[in-house]
Design an enzyme around this catalytic site. Structure first.
Site, PDB file in Angstrom:
ATOM      1  N   SER A 147      11.038  37.945  58.099  1.00 38.89           N
ATOM      2  CA  SER A 147      12.133  37.921  58.930  1.00 38.89           C
ATOM      3  C   SER A 147      13.243  37.136  58.231  1.00 38.89           C
ATOM      4  O   SER A 147      13.923  37.726  57.250  1.00 38.89           O
ATOM      5  CB  SER A 147      11.615  37.163  60.278  1.00 38.89           C
ATOM      6  OG  SER A 147      12.643  37.442  61.308  1.00 38.89           O
ATOM      7  N   GLU A 206       8.233  46.864  64.645  1.00 34.98           N
ATOM      8  CA  GLU A 206       8.854  45.465  64.358  1.00 34.98           C
ATOM      9  C   GLU A 206       9.721  44.920  65.604  1.00 34.98           C
ATOM     10  O   GLU A 206       9.883  43.764  65.952  1.00 34.98           O
ATOM     11  CB  GLU A 206      10.076  45.791  63.244  1.00 34.98           C
ATOM     12  CG  GLU A 206       9.694  45.986  61.860  1.00 34.98           C
ATOM     13  CD  GLU A 206       9.169  44.462  61.173  1.00 34.98           C
ATOM     14  OE1 GLU A 206       8.857  43.477  61.764  1.00 34.98           O
ATOM     15  OE2 GLU A 206       8.892  44.452  59.992  1.00 34.98           O
ATOM     16  N   HIS A 214       6.502  42.581  65.002  1.00 39.85           N
ATOM     17  CA  HIS A 214       7.039  41.419  63.886  1.00 39.85           C
ATOM     18  C   HIS A 214       6.160  40.282  63.551  1.00 39.85           C
ATOM     19  O   HIS A 214       5.879  39.630  64.764  1.00 39.85           O
ATOM     20  CB  HIS A 214       8.386  41.120  64.440  1.00 39.85           C
ATOM     21  CG  HIS A 214       9.326  40.264  63.620  1.00 39.85           C
ATOM     22  ND1 HIS A 214       9.753  41.150  62.683  1.00 39.85           N
ATOM     23  CD2 HIS A 214       9.952  39.189  63.719  1.00 39.85           C
ATOM     24  CE1 HIS A 214      10.691  40.175  61.984  1.00 39.85           C
ATOM     25  NE2 HIS A 214      10.921  38.951  62.660  1.00 39.85           N
TER      26      HIS A 214
END
Length: 567
Positions: free
Chosen positions: A221, A354, A468
């Site tokens: 991230s 995601e 994610h």
């Protein structure tokens, strides 16, 4: 079948395995540190763990909003057996992210402090011998606003793969990224902390059995974006030798502030009760504020949330990386186009969904609880998402039609809307970065992770596979630290750790007994990682073409001197 980590009591240390009977002490450039030995079931060699080693001077008082200074030396043996505080951040959001992402059996509640420039080391090396193991330096995610090194336990990865794992902290939010856009506060302080930690690794890691000539930086991230920024930064030259970006690159536009940063600086100053006459006045006033006052300012700014009122173009979901002329000499787009970056072997990957659940539902509170979406609401919500995706108003109908137009099913429309945002934030930028890296002649590998960890929150719908952060459980060996993993999940984690560590060792993830992972070349081969792991081709190829084309239209309509957003 879960494997328990347990601390080896000094007295019962088994001499048969040559286990040291006293805890490890290592001499660093600044002084000695005392760690502890922890064994992972099934491994004879214990891992020496050192927690909270300072790599820079505490960035307090006049050092707030300045580059990190080297740590002060100490003359005693520093106890490095307890977790350092995490950098000051919204405690609720920080705690939530840690609970969702940790590979530990129990999440560790961490204190907050502005004094937070510490790193943790996990080394499987026999410290009585001269070892030179590959080093893997982890940069945590959290939107450059939240997160902590200690959320991630490096024990399983270090033990299974015989690598030295280092997890680092860096200033976050206002402390890490406040920028006036001039010499008074250039910004990127958090990235400069990352560079300082890598310098520290160069100077000290040999004493922990690591090879300073084989350092892999990896992150997820905002950590993946940080890795990508370091690949572009002249300041990081020779500080690392391979790089892995998981779900985040320097083209992830929400994390990089282009254009004028002054309005955001002024908004922060006003919220903190400071005058905004000049940059110098703002910076001086903000330096006088207590840590608590700046935290209060952070909470009032409502970062990391979707603003459904007001003009989305003025909404600021986070402070981010800026073009400061030091860390980044130009925009990531320009540096990429010029091929002006470190051509180290680079692995770039994304997850299948995601924007499946964690970011929209947990972090940003998207109004999607009904689980469905009609076309009109989707267009309005996409406009409200401008801070994340930077899609100009006039492009929204075409973008929405392209993704949602093929179905009348409002549940499907909701899923396709989430796919759209995932593609713009993660998928498309990641492929473009990988292509640019490949075209510069550097070894490049891509993956798409598609698996739902058993450790997922019960609140996450069963249909979300590859959300994610989902790969983190495999990368950090969660099945060997937490209970309840299936055989399939254990196998997956072993495979992923092996791929990552092979890449750290050789700049190539391939190895005996593993599925073949093609290099990302003109054929654009990549690996789909999951219950069935197999090679495929042309990840997000059509999506990249669509968005490149769409954003180009906007650029043509507006002359270049007005601000336009590009991927």
């Amino acid at each position: 079948m879960w494997l328990r980590a347990f601390i080896l009591a000094t007295l019962s240390a088994s001499a048969a395995w040559g286990h040291p009977s006293s805890p490890p002490v290592v001499d660093t450039v600044h002084g000695k540190v005392l760690g502890k030995f922890v064994s992972l079931e099934g491994f004879a060699q214990p891992v020496a763990i050192f927690l909270g080693i300072p790599f820079a001077k505490p960035p307090l008082g006049p050092l707030r909003f300045t580059p990190p200074q080297p740590a002060e030396p100490w003359s005693f043996v520093k106890n490095a057996t307890s977790y350092p505080p995490m950098c000051t951040q919204d405690p609720k959001a920080g705690q939530l992210l840690s609970e969702l992402f940790t590979n530990r059996k129990e999440n560790i509640p961490l204190k907050l402090s502005e004094d937070c420039l510490y790193l943790n080391i996990y080394t499987p090396a026999d410290l009585t011998k001269k070892n030179r193991l590959p080093v893997m330096v982890w940069i945590h995610g959290g939107g450059l606003m939240v997160g902590a090194a200690s959320t991630y336990d490096g024990l399983a990865l270090a033990a299974h793969e015989n690598v030295v794992v280092v997890t680092i902290q860096y200033r976050l939010g206002i402390w890490g990224f406040f920028s006036t856009g001039d010499e008074h506060s250039r910004g990127n302080w958090g990235h400069l902390d990352q560079v300082a930690a890598l310098r520290w690794v160069q100077d000290n890691i040999a004493s922990f059995g690591g090879n300073p000539g084989s350092v892999t930086i990896f992150g997820e991230s905002a950590g993946g974006e940080s890795v990508s920024v370091l690949v572009l930064s002249p300041l990081a030259k020779n500080l690392f030798h391979r790089a892995i970006s998981e779900s985040g690159v320097a083209l992830t536009s929400v994390l990089v502030k282009k254009g004028d940063v002054k309005p955001l600086a002024e908004q922060i100053a006003i919220t903190a009760g400071c005058k905004t006459t000049t940059s110098a006045v703002m910076v001086h006033c903000l330096r006088q504020k207590t840590e608590e006052e700046l935290l209060e300012t952070t909470l009032k700014m409502k970062f990391l949330s979707l603003d459904l009122q007001g003009d989305p173009r003025e909404s600021q979901p986070l402070l981010g990386t800026v073009i400061d002329g030091m860390l980044l000499l130009k925009t990531p787009e320009e540096l990429q186009a010029e091929r002006n970056f470190h051509t180290v072997p680079y692995m770039v990957g994304i997850n299948k969904q995601e924007f499946g659940w964690l970011i929209p539902m947990q972090l940003m509170s998207y109004p999607l609880s009904e689980g469905q979406l009609d076309q009109k609401t989707a267009m309005s919500l996409l406009w409200k998402s401008y801070p994340l995706v930077c899609i100009a108003k006039e492009l929204i109908p075409e973008a929405t039609e392209k993704y949602l137009g093929g179905t009348d099913d409002t549940v499907k429309k909701k899923d396709l809307f989430l796919d759209l945002i995932a593609d713009v934030m993660f998928g498309v930028p990641s492929v473009i970065v990988a292509r640019n890296h490949r075209d510069a002649g550097a070894p490049t590998y891509m993956y798409e992770f598609q698996y739902r960890p058993s450790f997922s929150s019960d609140m996450k719908p069963k249909t979300v596979i590859g959300d994610h952060g989902d790969e983190l459980f495999s990368v950090f060996g969660a099945p060997f630290l937490k209970e309840g993993a299936s055989e399939e999940e254990i196998r997956l984690s072993k495979m992923v750790m092996k791929f990552w560590a092979n890449f750290a060792r050789n700049g190539n993830p391939n190895g005996e007994g593993l599925p073949h992972w093609p290099e990302y070349n003109q054929k654009e081969g990549y690996l789909q990682i999951g219950a069935n792991t197999q090679a495929a081709q042309k990840l997000k190829d059509k999506e990249v073409a669509f968005w490149t084309n769409l954003f180009a239209k906007k650029a043509v309509e507006k002359p270049p001197q007005t601000e336009h957003i590009e991927l």
